[in-house]
Design a protein around this motif. Structure first.
Motif, PDB file in Angstrom:
ATOM      1  N   GLY A 156       0.819  -1.208   0.000  1.00 25.01           N
ATOM      2  CA  GLY A 156       0.000   0.000   0.000  1.00 25.01           C
ATOM      3  C   GLY A 156       0.853   1.259   0.000  1.00 25.01           C
ATOM      4  N   ALA A 157       1.905   1.266   0.828  1.00 25.97           N
ATOM      5  CA  ALA A 157       2.791   2.434   0.905  1.00 25.97           C
ATOM      6  C   ALA A 157       3.534   2.639  -0.412  1.00 25.97           C
ATOM      7  N   ALA A 158       3.976   1.553  -1.044  1.00 24.76           N
ATOM      8  CA  ALA A 158       4.678   1.667  -2.327  1.00 24.76           C
ATOM      9  C   ALA A 158       3.746   2.243  -3.390  1.00 24.76           C
ATOM     10  N   PHE A 159       2.493   1.816  -3.381  1.00 23.56           N
ATOM     11  CA  PHE A 159       1.509   2.314  -4.333  1.00 23.56           C
ATOM     12  C   PHE A 159       1.304   3.827  -4.155  1.00 23.56           C
ATOM     13  N   VAL A 160       1.125   4.247  -2.904  1.00 24.96           N
ATOM     14  CA  VAL A 160       0.907   5.663  -2.611  1.00 24.96           C
ATOM     15  C   VAL A 160       2.166   6.480  -2.924  1.00 24.96           C
ATOM     16  N   ALA A 161       3.328   5.989  -2.512  1.00 23.74           N
ATOM     17  CA  ALA A 161       4.580   6.726  -2.736  1.00 23.74           C
ATOM     18  C   ALA A 161       4.846   6.930  -4.220  1.00 23.74           C
TER      19      ALA A 161
END
Length: 198
Positions: A156-161
């Motif tokens: 999720g964090a990789a997607f947002v970043a």
């Protein structure tokens, strides 16, 4: 393409040298394009020797990537407080997004030049690394309030970043100066599990 090898020593002399180079770069960018700034010229402006420059950076592009990554990282600071509601946490991160876009707008010409340069991949990597940590912290802060957040924070964090870095690039290549409206557009485009707040 080189990878960023910035010296990050906390030695006061090294810190002062980096600050002098970054300040000189910013002064020079007020009157000329990033691509026209040479190492010798920057060293004269900063009052340092070329060996000092090369002890920290391989190129002006690397110095610029370091400088603007620091500016954007500082602008992105968000510190939700324990006990904040999900809406308060969401507003904290929205405000940080507005600050980032405003910082990019202030130095848009230089950041555009950097994004279009051979240092672009390294610059984006620095931003992605920061926003990966930033998004992970946001997800962790909101997890107690929203059980539908992804179980795998890393994905999720990789997607947002990745999305935030792409939004920064898109913003840098526009001529808009309405950071608030652009940040709101970005927030409306976040994944459905990201709490947008009210």
């Amino acid at each position: 393409m080189s990878s960023i090898t910035t010296t990050t020593s906390d030695d006061p002399r090294a810190v002062r040298s980096r600050e002098r180079m970054q300040e000189a770069l910013m002064r020079m960018l007020a009157g000329e394009e990033l691509s026209s700034i040479g190492v010798a010229e920057l060293c004269r402006e900063a009052g340092i020797h070329r060996t000092t420059f090369y002890g920290h950076y391989e190129s002006i592009g690397e110095l610029a990537a370091d400088t603007f990554a620091e500016i954007i990282t500082a602008a992105a600071a968000a510190c939700p407080q324990p006990g904040d509601t999900v809406e308060q946490i969401s507003r904290t991160y929205l405000s940080a997004a507005e600050n980032v876009l405003a910082a990019v707008a202030r130095d848009r010409c230089a950041i555009r030049s950097l994004l279009d340069s051979p240092m672009s991949l390294d610059f984006r990597g620095r931003l992605r690394e920061h926003f990966l940590e930033h998004a992970s912290s946001a997800i962790d802060a909101m997890r107690a309030h929203n059980p539908t957040l992804p179980e795998n924070t890393d994905v999720g964090a990789a997607f947002v970043a990745g999305g935030i870095v792409s939004v920064i690039e898109l913003w840098a290549h526009t001529d808009s100066d309405d950071a608030t409206a652009f940040a709101a557009r970005m927030y409306r485009s976040m994944p459905s599990w990201w709490p947008v707040g009210s």
